[in-house]
Scaffold this motif. Structure first.
Motif, PDB file in Angstrom:
ATOM      1  N   TRP A 107       3.073 -14.868  -6.981  1.00  0.00           N
ATOM      2  CA  TRP A 107       3.949 -14.179  -7.940  1.00  0.00           C
ATOM      3  C   TRP A 107       4.545 -15.128  -8.975  1.00  0.00           C
ATOM      4  N   ARG A 108       4.266 -16.413  -8.849  1.00  0.00           N
ATOM      5  CA  ARG A 108       4.686 -17.325  -9.914  1.00  0.00           C
ATOM      6  C   ARG A 108       3.694 -17.316 -11.068  1.00  0.00           C
ATOM      7  N   VAL A 109       2.436 -16.987 -10.777  1.00  0.00           N
ATOM      8  CA  VAL A 109       1.422 -16.959 -11.837  1.00  0.00           C
ATOM      9  C   VAL A 109       0.978 -15.540 -12.182  1.00  0.00           C
ATOM     10  N   ALA A 110       1.532 -14.560 -11.508  1.00  0.00           N
ATOM     11  CA  ALA A 110       1.205 -13.166 -11.803  1.00  0.00           C
ATOM     12  C   ALA A 110       2.466 -12.331 -11.667  1.00  0.00           C
ATOM     13  N   LYS A 111       2.431 -11.116 -12.199  1.00  0.00           N
ATOM     14  CA  LYS A 111       3.605 -10.257 -12.109  1.00  0.00           C
ATOM     15  C   LYS A 111       3.182  -8.803 -11.991  1.00  0.00           C
ATOM     16  N   PRO A 112       4.040  -7.985 -11.385  1.00  0.00           N
ATOM     17  CA  PRO A 112       3.747  -6.555 -11.320  1.00  0.00           C
ATOM     18  C   PRO A 112       3.810  -5.967 -12.717  1.00  0.00           C
ATOM     19  N   ALA A 113       2.868  -5.110 -13.022  1.00  0.00           N
ATOM     20  CA  ALA A 113       2.774  -4.564 -14.381  1.00  0.00           C
ATOM     21  C   ALA A 113       3.037  -3.069 -14.419  1.00  0.00           C
ATOM     22  N   GLY A 114       3.720  -2.547 -13.408  1.00  0.00           N
ATOM     23  CA  GLY A 114       4.037  -1.122 -13.409  1.00  0.00           C
ATOM     24  C   GLY A 114       2.907  -0.282 -12.853  1.00  0.00           C
TER      25      GLY A 114
END
Length: 255
Positions: A107-114
């Motif tokens: 989760w440091r290099v990716a994120k939730p996008a809805g």
């Protein structure tokens, strides 16, 4: 052209490291600048599930409540044109070192996008360039023909690394048990790991993977994985249509 090797072995002079060095020689011969990080030598704490990285919605690499060598490793990942993950096979998977590393990385290099057709979407935070990705898995007692019964780590990496790191999977090497002699006694079977040797063929395959990764980067034809590519357009259309009438995520969440 920079290629980074992330080595999850506990034994710095073992088979996995030897194969990683063969890979680096192949990559360097094709023009790459290479670096290997031995995760065993880095200070990487266990994820505490504080969700600080997950909650971060701004651009760039997400922060972490822990301060350790991950703050040094992640910028190198973002800067790399290619990344190799190297690990022995432990309990059919990558090592605990590699698992802890990935817990801290994701989760440091990716994120939730809805919502994505009523399912969670994921977007990389380091999408400024496409990266070539690959892996080397080294097994102690399982021959290559029985790889599916042993190597769950490589499929896991292939399905996660490319999406999170804006990557294109170039290839992988499974270095199964190539024994110096076939076991002849019950005692031999008990110590089969100690009969394992690193074959010339396995070294050549690792070297070739390094060359292939460098050529793939130089080709400019890398095609990074995204959520849209993982789910084909017709499937997305069907999912969106169904979701409009009966949201599957909500139905799945009901007791």
């Amino acid at each position: 052209m920079k290629i980074l090797v992330l080595n999850g072995t506990y034994r710095p002079d073992g088979t996995t490291t030897a194969l990683a060095r063969e890979f680096m020689e192949g990559a360097a011969a094709a023009g790459a600048e290479t670096e290997m990080i031995m995760l065993r030598d880095m200070k990487i704490g266990y994820c505490t599930n504080c969700l600080k990285c997950y909650a971060f919605q701004d651009a760039g690499i997400a922060p972490c409540s822990l301060k350790d060598d991950m703050d040094e490793i992640i910028p190198k990942i973002a800067d790399a044109d290619g990344i190799l993950f190297a690990s022995p096979v432990h309990n059919g998977f990558v090592t605990g070192l590699m698992t802890v590393f990935w817990e801290r990385l994701s989760w440091r290099v990716a994120k939730p996008a809805g919502a994505f057709a009523q399912f969670m979407g994921i977007r990389t935070r380091i999408g400024g360039k496409a990266r070539a990705l690959g892996s080397i898995a080294s097994a102690g007692g399982m021959p290559e023909r029985l790889r599916k019964a042993c190597d769950d780590g490589t499929p896991w990496l292939k399905s996660n690394a490319a999406l999170l790191l804006h990557g294109h999977w170039v290839g992988d090497v499974y270095a199964g048990a190539d024994l110096e002699r076939m076991p002849e006694s019950e005692e031999d079977w008990k110590r089969i790991y100690f009969l394992r040797r690193l074959s010339a063929r396995q070294k050549r395959r690792a070297h070739s993977l390094g060359e292939s990764m460098s050529r793939a980067i130089l080709s400019g034809a890398l095609s990074p994985v995204t959520m849209e590519k993982m789910i084909p357009a017709p499937a997305r259309l069907i999912m969106s249509f169904i979701s409009a009438f009966s949201p599957p995520y909500r139905l799945a969440g009901r007791e």
